[in-house]
Structures are given as structure tokens and as C-alpha cells.
Design an enzyme around this catalytic site. Sequence first.
Site, PDB file in Angstrom:
ATOM      1  N   GLY A   1     -57.716  63.387  24.934  1.00  0.00           N
ATOM      2  CA  GLY A   1     -56.145  63.104  24.487  1.00  0.00           C
ATOM      3  C   GLY A   1     -54.865  63.169  23.255  1.00  0.00           C
ATOM      4  O   GLY A   1     -54.693  62.498  22.813  1.00  0.00           O
TER       5      GLY A   1
ATOM      6  N   GLY B   1     -50.236  60.244  20.925  1.00  0.00           N
ATOM      7  CA  GLY B   1     -50.521  59.032  20.000  1.00  0.00           C
ATOM      8  C   GLY B   1     -51.601  59.502  18.946  1.00  0.00           C
ATOM      9  O   GLY B   1     -50.870  60.400  18.322  1.00  0.00           O
TER      10      GLY B   1
ATOM     11  N   TYR C   1     -63.620  47.330  26.590  1.00  0.00           N
ATOM     12  CA  TYR C   1     -63.021  48.041  25.215  1.00  0.00           C
ATOM     13  C   TYR C   1     -63.344  47.562  23.573  1.00  0.00           C
ATOM     14  O   TYR C   1     -63.926  48.741  23.913  1.00  0.00           O
ATOM     15  CB  TYR C   1     -61.188  47.604  25.235  1.00  0.00           C
ATOM     16  CG  TYR C   1     -60.245  48.569  24.107  1.00  0.00           C
ATOM     17  CD1 TYR C   1     -60.533  49.790  24.066  1.00  0.00           C
ATOM     18  CD2 TYR C   1     -60.345  48.221  22.486  1.00  0.00           C
ATOM     19  CE1 TYR C   1     -59.615  50.268  23.606  1.00  0.00           C
ATOM     20  CE2 TYR C   1     -60.441  49.234  21.748  1.00  0.00           C
ATOM     21  CZ  TYR C   1     -59.888  50.674  22.084  1.00  0.00           C
ATOM     22  OH  TYR C   1     -59.576  51.724  20.719  1.00  0.00           O
TER      23      TYR C   1
ATOM     24  N   SER D   1     -63.355  52.027  16.606  1.00  0.00           N
ATOM     25  CA  SER D   1     -62.352  51.189  16.248  1.00  0.00           C
ATOM     26  C   SER D   1     -62.578  49.475  15.361  1.00  0.00           C
ATOM     27  O   SER D   1     -63.064  49.147  15.326  1.00  0.00           O
ATOM     28  CB  SER D   1     -61.084  50.217  18.020  1.00  0.00           C
ATOM     29  OG  SER D   1     -60.601  49.357  17.606  1.00  0.00           O
TER      30      SER D   1
HETATM   31  N1  LIG Z   1     -53.537  52.764  19.098  1.00  0.00           N
HETATM   32  C1  LIG Z   1     -53.872  52.103  18.128  1.00  0.00           C
HETATM   33  O1  LIG Z   1     -53.779  51.010  17.755  1.00  0.00           O
HETATM   34  C2  LIG Z   1     -55.751  52.127  18.878  1.00  0.00           C
HETATM   35  C3  LIG Z   1     -56.421  51.084  17.751  1.00  0.00           C
HETATM   36  C4  LIG Z   1     -57.672  51.540  17.726  1.00  0.00           C
HETATM   37  C5  LIG Z   1     -58.622  52.216  17.957  1.00  0.00           C
HETATM   38  N2  LIG Z   1     -57.910  53.208  19.148  1.00  0.00           N
HETATM   39  C6  LIG Z   1     -58.422  54.743  20.190  1.00  0.00           C
HETATM   40  O2  LIG Z   1     -57.288  56.051  19.610  1.00  0.00           O
HETATM   41  C7  LIG Z   1     -57.953  56.425  20.723  1.00  0.00           C
HETATM   42  C8  LIG Z   1     -56.591  57.354  20.651  1.00  0.00           C
HETATM   43  O3  LIG Z   1     -55.599  56.369  21.054  1.00  0.00           O
HETATM   44  P1  LIG Z   1     -53.761  56.114  20.992  1.00  0.00           P
HETATM   45  O4  LIG Z   1     -53.166  55.070  20.332  1.00  0.00           O
HETATM   46  O5  LIG Z   1     -53.885  57.889  20.774  1.00  0.00           O
HETATM   47  O6  LIG Z   1     -53.739  56.662  23.352  1.00  0.00           O
HETATM   48  P2  LIG Z   1     -52.422  56.211  23.233  1.00  0.00           P
HETATM   49  O7  LIG Z   1     -51.315  56.529  22.644  1.00  0.00           O
HETATM   50  O8  LIG Z   1     -52.517  56.175  24.714  1.00  0.00           O
HETATM   51  O9  LIG Z   1     -53.264  58.233  24.073  1.00  0.00           O
HETATM   52  C9  LIG Z   1     -54.180  58.288  25.143  1.00  0.00           C
HETATM   53  C10 LIG Z   1     -54.461  59.538  25.236  1.00  0.00           C
HETATM   54  O10 LIG Z   1     -55.305  59.797  25.750  1.00  0.00           O
HETATM   55  C11 LIG Z   1     -55.370  60.517  27.141  1.00  0.00           C
HETATM   56  N3  LIG Z   1     -55.584  60.348  28.584  1.00  0.00           N
HETATM   57  C12 LIG Z   1     -55.457  58.938  29.009  1.00  0.00           C
HETATM   58  N4  LIG Z   1     -56.098  59.079  30.114  1.00  0.00           N
HETATM   59  C13 LIG Z   1     -56.833  60.341  30.265  1.00  0.00           C
HETATM   60  C14 LIG Z   1     -57.169  61.124  31.005  1.00  0.00           C
HETATM   61  N5  LIG Z   1     -57.910  60.081  32.255  1.00  0.00           N
HETATM   62  N6  LIG Z   1     -57.285  62.189  31.151  1.00  0.00           N
HETATM   63  C15 LIG Z   1     -57.617  63.105  30.113  1.00  0.00           C
HETATM   64  N7  LIG Z   1     -56.830  62.268  29.080  1.00  0.00           N
HETATM   65  C16 LIG Z   1     -56.593  60.937  29.173  1.00  0.00           C
HETATM   66  C17 LIG Z   1     -53.463  60.319  27.063  1.00  0.00           C
HETATM   67  O11 LIG Z   1     -53.299  61.801  27.490  1.00  0.00           O
HETATM   68  P3  LIG Z   1     -52.200  61.705  29.033  1.00  0.00           P
HETATM   69  O12 LIG Z   1     -51.633  60.986  29.773  1.00  0.00           O
HETATM   70  O13 LIG Z   1     -51.762  63.329  28.952  1.00  0.00           O
HETATM   71  O14 LIG Z   1     -53.910  61.974  30.276  1.00  0.00           O
HETATM   72  C18 LIG Z   1     -53.395  60.272  25.800  1.00  0.00           C
HETATM   73  O15 LIG Z   1     -53.443  61.913  24.938  1.00  0.00           O
HETATM   74  C19 LIG Z   1     -58.311  56.225  21.701  1.00  0.00           C
HETATM   75  O16 LIG Z   1     -59.769  55.897  21.927  1.00  0.00           O
HETATM   76  C20 LIG Z   1     -58.228  54.463  21.499  1.00  0.00           C
HETATM   77  O17 LIG Z   1     -59.544  53.679  21.567  1.00  0.00           O
HETATM   78  C21 LIG Z   1     -56.436  53.373  18.943  1.00  0.00           C
END
Ligand SMILES: NC(=O)c1ccc[n+]([C@@H]2O[C@H](COP(=O)([O-])OP(=O)(O)OC[C@H]3O[C@@H](n4cnc5c(N)ncnc54)[C@H](OP(=O)(O)O)[C@@H]3O)[C@@H](O)[C@H]2O)c1
Length: 262
Positions: free
Chosen positions: A8, A12, A151, A138
Site C-alpha cells: 500500500g 497515504g 475494520y 489502529s
Molecule cells: N488513515 C487513517 O486514518 C488510518 C488510521 C488508522 C490506521 N490506518 C491504517 O493505515 C494503513 C494505511 O492507511 P492509509 O490511510 O494510508 O490508506 P489509503 O490512503 O487509503 O492508502 C491505501 C494504500 O493501499 C493500497 N491498496 C488498497 N487496496 C489495495 C489492493 N487491493 N492491493 C494493493 N494495494 C492496495 C492503495 O494503493 P492502490 O489504490 O494504488 O492499490 C494505497 O497505496 C491501513 O492499514 C489503515 O487501516 C489508517
Amino acid sequence: MTTALITGASAGIGAAFAQQLAARRTDLVLVARSQDKLEALASSLSHQYQIQADIVVQDLAAAEATETLFQSVQQLGRSIDLLVNNVGIGDYGDFAESDRDLQLKMVQLNIATTVDLTHRFLPGMRQRRAGGVINLSSVAAFQAMPYFSMYAATKAFILSFSEALWAENRSYGVHVLAVCPGPADSKFFKKAGFPPFLVDVAAKVDTPVETVVRDALQAFDKRESIVIPGSPINPILATLPRLLPREAVSSFWKLVLGHDKQ
Ligand SMILES: NC(=O)c1ccc[n+]([C@@H]2O[C@H](COP(=O)([O-])OP(=O)(O)OC[C@H]3O[C@@H](n4cnc5c(N)ncnc54)[C@H](OP(=O)(O)O)[C@@H]3O)[C@@H](O)[C@H]2O)c1
């Protein structure tokens, strides 16, 4: 030079890990579906920091995705010193009315991919008696979350799994860290289908992805098992549920997340 594999990595928190690990002169293997974003990131980081940055364009929800990714890494001739299990998705809404395939995709991306990749790369780290795994959990891991049920449950799994592996692997010189952010300033909430009101609430308390990653890497350096990065509200969100009756916590989140339901 060490090598980190980040799932990922195109946006983000994953892209912020790529940026800060490159600044530490870590070679990278960046994984996601968006080839254009991965190519742009790899090219900019390799020029800026004189590192090797490879990309693997892979839908990690596809059948055999982790096997294909593992083979790609072998073909690149890379040995992975740091595995950042970052990929994750959410799905806001009533579980009974949700898309079952999407729920199962969440299990695949948030849990199975992390378990599978960790199992594949951990033995090499143990043999070299160095390296580690950073798993994205998280603050949702500390409580049940009505209307975000799957989630929160996937993140509770990741937290428990990571803390156990932290203890199992310490004596092998391999470090495992669970990162438990609260809301961060990525597109996560919009992609997860949250209503605009809740996206706005999250945006008011969110933490920059750069801060999430800075705090995570500092905790990794200190060999901590868990870190709750960013805003002081996040440790409260993680600690309070332990002190309150469980039903009160679930009812509270039902009120917050389901404000427009029933
Ligand atoms: N943002 C928050 O508030 C938050 C809080 C707590 C925990 N987290 C955790 O932190 C992690 C990253 O979150 P984020 O906020 O950075 O999310 P994000 O901005 O939605 O980014 C998600 C990343 O995962 C990739 N991805 C999604 N589906 C995929 C698939 N089927 N195969 C391969 N890659 C895939 C996306 O790239 P592509 O679309 O190019 O594939 C992107 O690079 C996650 O595990 C999330 O649960 C986030």
C-alpha cells in the site's frame, strides 16, 4: 544498505513510510495497484536519496497475490530487512446490509496479507538475526465499532498478532511493532464510504501521515511493541475503553458512528 518492502505504498501512510525510509537510505520495494503513482514515487525517491527503489504492481486481494509478490521480490534479488504491512481498507455501514465480497476482501487485505507476508519474510530475518516487521493496526483495535465492525475487528487481530510476535522474536534480534494511529490525513475515510459529517469530524482531529510514520519509526528504533502516534486524543481513545464497561463503549461508538441511523 537495508531493504524495506511496503504494501500500500502508492498513497497515504505507505507513501510516507517510503519517503522517510528513503531519507534513512533504505532501499525500497513498493507495492500497490497504481503503477503510475508507484513509478513516480520510486523515481523521485531514488534520485533524491540515491537509493534503489523497485516497484511491484500487484492487487493484493487477487488470488495467489502474496505468492506472486514473494516471487517478484526473489526475481528482483532482494532480501527484505523491514516488512511494512501497511495495506488496509475499511467499509463504513451496517454489517448485515454490507457487500459480503467487500467484507471478505477486507479480511484478505487487512489480515491474511499481513499473516502471509510475515510468515514468508520472518524466517530470513531470524536467520540474519536482524530486521523487523511494522504492522498497521489502529486505535480502532481497542474497541468494537458498530458500523465499522469488520475494520475494527481486523485491527484488533493485527494488534494481538503483532504483540505476540514482538515477544516471540526479541531473542532472535528481530523486532515487530504494531502502529495504532487515530484518524490520519489520508483519503482513507472517504474511500471507506464514511458520510461527509464523519469525514469532517475525523479531519478535525487527524494527524499528518508524516507524523504517524515519524512516531512509528522512532518506536521501531526504540524496540517498542506498540505505538499510538500523533494527537494526544489517540492514547485516550486507546486507553479509555479498558476502563469502561464494554457495552458502554460499543453503545458510545454506535451513537457516534451511527448518528443518522435508526
Ligand atoms: N488513515 C487513517 O486514518 C488510518 C488510521 C488508522 C490506521 N490506518 C491504517 O493505515 C494503513 C494505511 O492507511 P492509509 O490511510 O494510508 O490508506 P489509503 O490512503 O487509503 O492508502 C491505501 C494504500 O493501499 C493500497 N491498496 C488498497 N487496496 C489495495 C489492493 N487491493 N492491493 C494493493 N494495494 C492496495 C492503495 O494503493 P492502490 O489504490 O494504488 O492499490 C494505497 O497505496 C491501513 O492499514 C489503515 O487501516 C489508517
